[in-house]
Design a protein around this motif. Structure first.
Motif, PDB file in Angstrom:
ATOM      1  N   ALA A   1       0.833  -1.206   0.000  1.00 40.36           N
ATOM      2  CA  ALA A   1       0.000   0.000   0.000  1.00 40.36           C
ATOM      3  C   ALA A   1       0.865   1.252   0.000  1.00 40.36           C
ATOM      4  N   TYR A   2       1.978   1.220   0.715  1.00 42.93           N
ATOM      5  CA  TYR A   2       2.913   2.345   0.739  1.00 42.93           C
ATOM      6  C   TYR A   2       3.437   2.605  -0.676  1.00 42.93           C
TER       7      TYR A   2
ATOM      8  N   ALA B   1       4.176  13.975  -9.139  1.00 42.19           N
ATOM      9  CA  ALA B   1       4.411  15.089  -8.213  1.00 42.19           C
ATOM     10  C   ALA B   1       5.614  14.819  -7.326  1.00 42.19           C
ATOM     11  N   VAL B   2       5.779  13.588  -6.889  1.00 47.35           N
ATOM     12  CA  VAL B   2       6.935  13.228  -6.062  1.00 47.35           C
ATOM     13  C   VAL B   2       8.222  13.471  -6.853  1.00 47.35           C
TER      14      VAL B   2
ATOM     15  N   SER C   1       3.361  10.544   0.666  1.00 41.86           N
ATOM     16  CA  SER C   1       2.665   9.775  -0.372  1.00 41.86           C
ATOM     17  C   SER C   1       2.512   8.315   0.026  1.00 41.86           C
ATOM     18  N   GLY C   2       3.555   7.745   0.594  1.00 43.24           N
ATOM     19  CA  GLY C   2       3.477   6.352   1.031  1.00 43.24           C
ATOM     20  C   GLY C   2       2.465   6.157   2.134  1.00 43.24           C
TER      21      GLY C   2
ATOM     22  N   ASP D   1      -2.745  17.339  -4.264  1.00 45.98           N
ATOM     23  CA  ASP D   1      -3.072  17.840  -2.925  1.00 45.98           C
ATOM     24  C   ASP D   1      -2.179  17.249  -1.844  1.00 45.98           C
ATOM     25  N   ARG D   2      -1.857  15.957  -1.943  1.00 49.25           N
ATOM     26  CA  ARG D   2      -1.056  15.309  -0.898  1.00 49.25           C
ATOM     27  C   ARG D   2       0.361  15.872  -0.846  1.00 49.25           C
ATOM     28  N   VAL D   3       0.978  16.013  -1.990  1.00 51.16           N
ATOM     29  CA  VAL D   3       2.352  16.512  -2.029  1.00 51.16           C
ATOM     30  C   VAL D   3       2.383  17.993  -1.653  1.00 51.16           C
TER      31      VAL D   3
END
Length: 178
Positions: free
Chosen positions: A3-4, A14-15, A87-88, A137-139
């Motif tokens: 999942a990570y 984005a990462v 992200s993970g 949004d997460r990054v």
């Protein structure tokens, strides 16, 4: 762990804007250079952005690892680690599942097959990197508004400096900078 990695894979464009952020990074992240150009993972696949390296008899059963291939020394290690962790962890929180590993080079596939397999080209220009970064949004949340603004300004300055220069000139200028 799966999942990570699925979270990293979901946010990879984005990462990568943070882990391989410079103009020379983009020249390196292309098909056939073993640095990855597409959003996929594989087992021992040197073209995979996320390359799983299983344990070996020599190192022992507990020594498997995953390489985040689209990374380089032009990244700020603190920012890179922050977005990789965010992200993970989001992948774990969202209960993501990892797709099947890809054991081929997707650059040899048709565009239709890549689309069917949900494998996309990583950003190939500074503008594409910026769009991927600002569109995630997460990054963005991992960096925070103030830091994101400063990061984006530095990347825009790098892009402006490189415009009109040859690849050789850009790479030579950055060679000892990082």
């Amino acid at each position: 762990g799966a999942a990570y990695l699925a979270g990293l894979l979901r946010d990879l464009p984005a990462v990568t804007a943070v882990t391989a952020p410079s103009v020379p990074s983009l020249h390196r992240l292309r098909p056939g250079y073993f640095s990855s150009a597409y959003t996929f993972w594989g087992v021992e696949n040197r073209e995979a952005a996320l390359r799983f390296v299983p344990a070996t008899e020599l190192l022992g059963a507990s020594h498997a690892n995953v390489e985040l291939k689209p990374s380089d020394a032009s990244a700020n290690p603190y920012l890179a680690l922050a977005v990789v962790i965010a992200s993970g962890l989001a992948g774990i929180a969202d209960g993501l599942t990892l797709p099947e590993p890809v054991q081929e080079n997707p650059d040899t596939w048709s565009a239709e097959r890549r689309e069917a397999e949900n494998i996309h080209r990583l950003p190939a220009t500074p503008d594409e990197q910026r769009a991927a970064l600002l569109g995630n949004d997460r990054v963005r949340a991992a960096l925070g508004a103030e830091l994101l603004g400063a990061f984006a300004a530095v990347r825009a300055a790098d892009q402006a400096w490189a415009e009109g220069k040859t690849v050789e000139d850009v790479v030579t200028a950055h060679l000892w900078r990082y």
